[in-house]
Each structure stands twice: as C-alpha cells, then as structure tokens.
Scaffold this motif. Structure first.
Motif, PDB file in Angstrom:
ATOM      1  N   ALA A  14     -62.214 127.831  -1.873  1.00 36.70           N
ATOM      2  CA  ALA A  14     -61.140 127.797  -2.882  1.00 36.70           C
ATOM      3  C   ALA A  14     -59.768 128.019  -2.252  1.00 36.70           C
ATOM      4  O   ALA A  14     -58.767 127.469  -2.715  1.00 36.70           O
ATOM      5  N   TYR A  15     -59.720 128.819  -1.201  1.00 39.51           N
ATOM      6  CA  TYR A  15     -58.439 129.115  -0.551  1.00 39.51           C
ATOM      7  C   TYR A  15     -57.922 127.899   0.224  1.00 39.51           C
ATOM      8  O   TYR A  15     -56.713 127.686   0.349  1.00 39.51           O
ATOM      9  N   GLY A  16     -58.827 127.103   0.747  1.00 37.83           N
ATOM     10  CA  GLY A  16     -58.442 125.843   1.402  1.00 37.83           C
ATOM     11  C   GLY A  16     -57.621 126.025   2.661  1.00 37.83           C
ATOM     12  O   GLY A  16     -56.725 125.231   2.952  1.00 37.83           O
ATOM     13  N   ASP A  17     -57.957 127.061   3.444  1.00 42.54           N
ATOM     14  CA  ASP A  17     -57.250 127.273   4.718  1.00 42.54           C
ATOM     15  C   ASP A  17     -57.711 126.183   5.703  1.00 42.54           C
ATOM     16  O   ASP A  17     -58.913 126.069   5.967  1.00 42.54           O
ATOM     17  N   PRO A  18     -56.789 125.414   6.264  1.00 44.23           N
ATOM     18  CA  PRO A  18     -57.204 124.325   7.169  1.00 44.23           C
ATOM     19  C   PRO A  18     -57.821 124.822   8.471  1.00 44.23           C
ATOM     20  O   PRO A  18     -58.442 124.063   9.196  1.00 44.23           O
ATOM     21  N   ALA A  19     -57.636 126.134   8.767  1.00 37.98           N
ATOM     22  CA  ALA A  19     -58.219 126.697   9.987  1.00 37.98           C
ATOM     23  C   ALA A  19     -59.599 127.293   9.729  1.00 37.98           C
ATOM     24  O   ALA A  19     -60.259 127.749  10.664  1.00 37.98           O
ATOM     25  N   ALA A  20     -60.051 127.300   8.477  1.00 37.50           N
ATOM     26  CA  ALA A  20     -61.322 127.936   8.142  1.00 37.50           C
ATOM     27  C   ALA A  20     -62.499 127.011   8.458  1.00 37.50           C
ATOM     28  O   ALA A  20     -62.375 125.785   8.418  1.00 37.50           O
ATOM     29  N   GLU A  21     -63.644 127.638   8.722  1.00 38.51           N
ATOM     30  CA  GLU A  21     -64.838 126.894   9.108  1.00 38.51           C
ATOM     31  C   GLU A  21     -65.515 126.200   7.914  1.00 38.51           C
ATOM     32  O   GLU A  21     -65.982 125.062   8.030  1.00 38.51           O
ATOM     33  N   TRP A  22     -65.595 126.890   6.755  1.00 42.23           N
ATOM     34  CA  TRP A  22     -66.413 126.343   5.653  1.00 42.23           C
ATOM     35  C   TRP A  22     -65.880 125.038   5.063  1.00 42.23           C
ATOM     36  O   TRP A  22     -66.683 124.156   4.735  1.00 42.23           O
ATOM     37  N   PRO A  23     -64.574 124.875   4.897  1.00 39.53           N
ATOM     38  CA  PRO A  23     -64.135 123.567   4.359  1.00 39.53           C
ATOM     39  C   PRO A  23     -64.602 122.395   5.238  1.00 39.53           C
ATOM     40  O   PRO A  23     -65.114 121.397   4.726  1.00 39.53           O
ATOM     41  N   ALA A  24     -64.463 122.528   6.568  1.00 43.30           N
ATOM     42  CA  ALA A  24     -64.893 121.447   7.467  1.00 43.30           C
ATOM     43  C   ALA A  24     -66.398 121.231   7.368  1.00 43.30           C
ATOM     44  O   ALA A  24     -66.874 120.084   7.303  1.00 43.30           O
ATOM     45  N   CYS A  25     -67.159 122.326   7.343  1.00 40.32           N
ATOM     46  CA  CYS A  25     -68.623 122.198   7.250  1.00 40.32           C
ATOM     47  C   CYS A  25     -69.034 121.549   5.931  1.00 40.32           C
ATOM     48  O   CYS A  25     -69.961 120.731   5.892  1.00 40.32           O
ATOM     49  N   SER A  26     -68.349 121.915   4.843  1.00 40.62           N
ATOM     50  CA  SER A  26     -68.719 121.330   3.541  1.00 40.62           C
ATOM     51  C   SER A  26     -68.478 119.821   3.540  1.00 40.62           C
ATOM     52  O   SER A  26     -69.240 119.065   2.947  1.00 40.62           O
ATOM     53  N   LEU A  27     -67.438 119.383   4.230  1.00 39.39           N
ATOM     54  CA  LEU A  27     -67.185 117.936   4.355  1.00 39.39           C
ATOM     55  C   LEU A  27     -68.259 117.272   5.203  1.00 39.39           C
ATOM     56  O   LEU A  27     -68.788 116.213   4.844  1.00 39.39           O
ATOM     57  N   ALA A  28     -68.581 117.882   6.350  1.00 41.06           N
ATOM     58  CA  ALA A  28     -69.569 117.293   7.256  1.00 41.06           C
ATOM     59  C   ALA A  28     -70.924 117.156   6.565  1.00 41.06           C
ATOM     60  O   ALA A  28     -71.680 116.217   6.843  1.00 41.06           O
ATOM     61  N   LEU A  29     -71.226 118.082   5.648  1.00 40.53           N
ATOM     62  CA  LEU A  29     -72.540 118.083   4.975  1.00 40.53           C
ATOM     63  C   LEU A  29     -72.517 117.366   3.627  1.00 40.53           C
ATOM     64  O   LEU A  29     -73.470 117.453   2.856  1.00 40.53           O
ATOM     65  N   ASN A  30     -71.424 116.640   3.349  1.00 38.80           N
ATOM     66  CA  ASN A  30     -71.323 115.894   2.081  1.00 38.80           C
ATOM     67  C   ASN A  30     -71.569 116.782   0.870  1.00 38.80           C
ATOM     68  O   ASN A  30     -72.310 116.410  -0.058  1.00 38.80           O
ATOM     69  N   ALA A  31     -70.989 117.953   0.880  1.00 36.65           N
ATOM     70  CA  ALA A  31     -71.205 118.909  -0.209  1.00 36.65           C
ATOM     71  C   ALA A  31     -70.507 118.458  -1.494  1.00 36.65           C
ATOM     72  O   ALA A  31     -69.549 117.675  -1.462  1.00 36.65           O
ATOM     73  N   THR A  32     -71.025 118.970  -2.595  1.00 36.65           N
ATOM     74  CA  THR A  32     -70.413 118.747  -3.909  1.00 36.65           C
ATOM     75  C   THR A  32     -70.057 120.102  -4.512  1.00 36.65           C
ATOM     76  O   THR A  32     -70.897 121.009  -4.543  1.00 36.65           O
ATOM     77  N   MET A  33     -68.817 120.243  -4.962  1.00 34.24           N
ATOM     78  CA  MET A  33     -68.371 121.501  -5.565  1.00 34.24           C
ATOM     79  C   MET A  33     -68.714 121.495  -7.062  1.00 34.24           C
ATOM     80  O   MET A  33     -68.410 120.516  -7.757  1.00 34.24           O
ATOM     81  N   ILE A  34     -69.314 122.582  -7.527  1.00 28.17           N
ATOM     82  CA  ILE A  34     -69.603 122.731  -8.965  1.00 28.17           C
ATOM     83  C   ILE A  34     -68.559 123.683  -9.532  1.00 28.17           C
ATOM     84  O   ILE A  34     -68.482 124.855  -9.130  1.00 28.17           O
ATOM     85  N   ILE A  35     -67.775 123.153 -10.453  1.00 27.24           N
ATOM     86  CA  ILE A  35     -66.606 123.891 -10.956  1.00 27.24           C
ATOM     87  C   ILE A  35     -66.748 124.068 -12.469  1.00 27.24           C
ATOM     88  O   ILE A  35     -67.152 123.128 -13.162  1.00 27.24           O
ATOM     89  N   HIS A  36     -66.419 125.256 -12.945  1.00 29.31           N
ATOM     90  CA  HIS A  36     -66.373 125.472 -14.402  1.00 29.31           C
ATOM     91  C   HIS A  36     -64.928 125.753 -14.805  1.00 29.31           C
ATOM     92  O   HIS A  36     -64.233 126.546 -14.171  1.00 29.31           O
ATOM     93  N   GLY A  37     -64.508 125.075 -15.863  1.00 31.63           N
ATOM     94  CA  GLY A  37     -63.161 125.266 -16.398  1.00 31.63           C
ATOM     95  C   GLY A  37     -63.219 125.231 -17.916  1.00 31.63           C
ATOM     96  O   GLY A  37     -64.313 125.225 -18.500  1.00 31.63           O
TER      97      GLY A  37
END
Ligand SMILES: Cc1cc2nc3c(=O)[nH]c(=O)nc-3n(C[C@H](O)[C@H](O)[C@H](O)COP(=O)(O)OP(=O)(O)OC[C@H]3O[C@@H](n4cnc5c(N)ncnc54)[C@H](O)[C@@H]3O)c2cc1C
Length: 284
Positions: free
Chosen positions: A117-140
């Motif tokens: 959620a923070y979307g830091d470009p230096a963070a590991e998880w955003p890049a990994c989530s892209l590499a693994l074709n992840a889908t975000m489940i969001i409630h609003g």
C-alpha cells in the motif's frame, strides 16, 4: 520531533473499519505494522486526525492455498512470509526476498499489505508482486474489487488505492514445476534499502526461458518491468551471446533515476550486473 495529536480507534471488523474510514475521509490513516507510518508521523510528514488500527481484522490475516491461488492476507508480516511452508512451496521468490527487508525486529511487525500500500519503489514486495503476477484484493465503499499488480503501482509512493480503500489480501497463481526464479539485491549493508534489485520469474525448458518477468526495483519511481529484454530472451536458447545482448538492451531500456547517494550511471551499470547474475542462475 513528536507526532501531532491524533485520535486512535481499533475496529473489530472489516465492515467497521471501512465505515470509520469513510466517515473520517482523508483525515484518517490506516495503521498496520506502523514501521513506515510511525516515522512519517514523528517527522510530521503526515498529520492525520485519526489512526485506524487494522490489526484486529481477521479478514486480513493468514496465508492460505485456495485451489490454484495462494492468498496472502495484508496483515501477514515479513517474518511470517519468511517462515511459511506454503510460501516456501508455492512462492519461493518471496522467501528468498524476505531476509533482505530491514532487520528482524522490523520484519516481525511490518506487513505485506503495508509495504504494497505504501508503494515505496525501493521496497522488495511491490517488485515481487509484479514478478508473480499478483492480484490485489481491495475493499472500499462499493465492495470488493481486484486490481492486477501491473495496474496497482502508479507513481512514486502512489498506488491505485483510494483514501477510503483497504487492501485486504493478495492472490498469487500457484506455479507449476517448470517455474524458476531469482531474487537479486545490491545494498551497501545487509538490511539497508537496495541500491538496485531484481525480482525475476520465468518458465524454463532446458536452456530456454519463456514468460519472463524481470522487475527492477530501487531504480525508478515505481518497480520497472524490462519489457524489451523479456521479449528478447523469450523462447530463445540462453547462451553467453544472448545474455550479453540482454544486458545491453536492459541498460538502454530501464530508465533509472539517481538517488541521494547513487548516480544514475551507477544504477544503470548495476541493472546489467543484476540481470546477468539472474539469467545465469535461472538457467542452471
Ligand atoms: C529502519 C527501517 C528499515 C526498513 N527497511 C526496509 C527495506 O529494506 N525494505 C522494505 O521493503 N521495507 C523496509 N522498511 C519498511 C517496512 O518493511 C514496513 O513494514 C513496510 O513498508 C510497511 O508496512 P507496515 O505494516 O509497517 O505499514 P504501516 O507503517 O502501518 O503503514 C504504511 C502505509 O500503508 C498504509 N496501509 C497499511 N496497511 C494497509 C492496508 N491493508 N490497506 C491500505 N493501506 C494500508 C498505511 O495507512 C500507511 O500509509 C523499513 C522500515 C524501517 C523502520
């Protein structure tokens, strides 16, 4: 410095959290592990009037295998990912990446969802989530929606989450046995944010890689996908010449941005170094 005064609430359900968030609007901030947010409050980079503590929300907890999808709850900590048997089996890229995130004390509190959620470009998880074709489940306010990782990271510290949204979980497709991966990170000291990093995933048959996902992080405003390099490699026998060609293409294609201590030239060089290491590792 100390944080400005704020109210604090700890809802017991996702429904209640969404209601509180809708009522408070942009004056509210969600708090999960607090490992990023508390520093921004203390430095007064953020001055919310109310903190909504989401750590009681059961819907955001746990790692489960649902058919062909691995579901990682937003509140799952970096340590839980590092130590999970399901992650080791079905998303080993995450297990390889986790020890690079800060230090144990931070990994024990910081969460998967907070990092995404923070979307830091230096963070590991955003890049990994892209590499693994992840889908975000969001409630609003309008209920649940799903957003592919490739559409989620919009700009520097900016995702497609709206202020009244909560990231609940992420789904990752379970790989077959031909999937290979490599996580590479260059940092000044272990636990520091990366100077440059690469999360790579591909299907491997002999010396041929297909469906490559090459995601560089800590080099631009968001994690960056090496689209041309992926296309160059795809379906071809990987040998020394192809690796050298790929290194040249990736250095041209990835538009790096300098940070406070590293020049763009240095980062551009490292992008090629990371790619060469990853391709050699994935093809063994
Ligand atoms: C010294 C230090 C070193 C660090 N090094 C690294 C590192 O090397 N790599 C790395 O990746 N991270 C690093 N971090 C950050 C750490 O991984 C954080 O845990 C993570 O970035 C945020 O997770 P959190 O649960 O602590 O989120 P919080 O700090 O609680 O929240 C962060 C932001 O996300 C929002 N948020 C949280 N959860 C949700 C949700 N479910 N839905 C919507 N919005 C939400 C919050 O409102 C806030 O804006 C470091 C932190 C510190 C203090």
């Amino acid at each position: 410095m100390k944080a400005a005064a704020f109210d604090y609430v700890k809802p017991a359900s996702l429904t209640e959290a969404l209601r509180l968030l809708a009522e408070a609007g942009e004056e509210a901030r969600l708090i999960a592990g607090g490992q990023t947010l508390l520093a921004t409050l203390n430095m007064r980079l953020s001055e919310p009037s109310v903190l909504i503590d989401i750590t009681n929300l059961s819907e955001l907890k746990g790692i489960q295998l649902n058919g062909k999808q691995l579901r990682i709850g937003a509140l799952v900590t970096h340590t839980e990912i590092e130590e999970s048997d399901l992650i080791t089996k079905h998303a080993p890229l995450l297990k390889a990446a986790a020890p690079h995130i800060a230090h144990r004390a931070i990994r024990n509190l910081g969460t998967w969802g907070g990092s995404l959620a923070y979307g830091d470009p230096a963070a590991e998880w955003p890049a990994c989530s892209l590499a693994l074709n992840a889908t975000m489940i969001i409630h609003g306010p309008a209920g649940e929606r799903k957003i592919a990782a490739k559409d989620f990271f919009v700009d520097l510290y900016t995702t497609s989450l709206e202020p009244d949204d909560i990231l609940v979980a992420t789904e990752i497709p379970v790989p077959d046995s031909s999937q290979v991966f490599c996580f590479q990170e260059l940092a000044r000291r272990h636990g520091d944010y990366a100077v440059a990093g690469l999360a790579a995933v591909a299907q491997k048959q002999g010396a041929v890689l297909t469906q490559c996902q090459l995601i560089f992080f800590s080099v631009g405003a968001t994690p960056l996908t090496a689209v041309k390099t992926q296309a160059l490699i795809d379906g071809k026998k990987l040998n020394e010449q192809l690796i050298a060609d790929a290194v040249k293409v990736v250095r041209e294609e990835i538009e790096v941005i300098a940070d406070l201590t590293n020049s763009a030239e240095a980062k551009q060089h490292l992008v090629g170094v990371l790619l060469e290491r990853a391709l050699k590792q994935m093809i063994v």
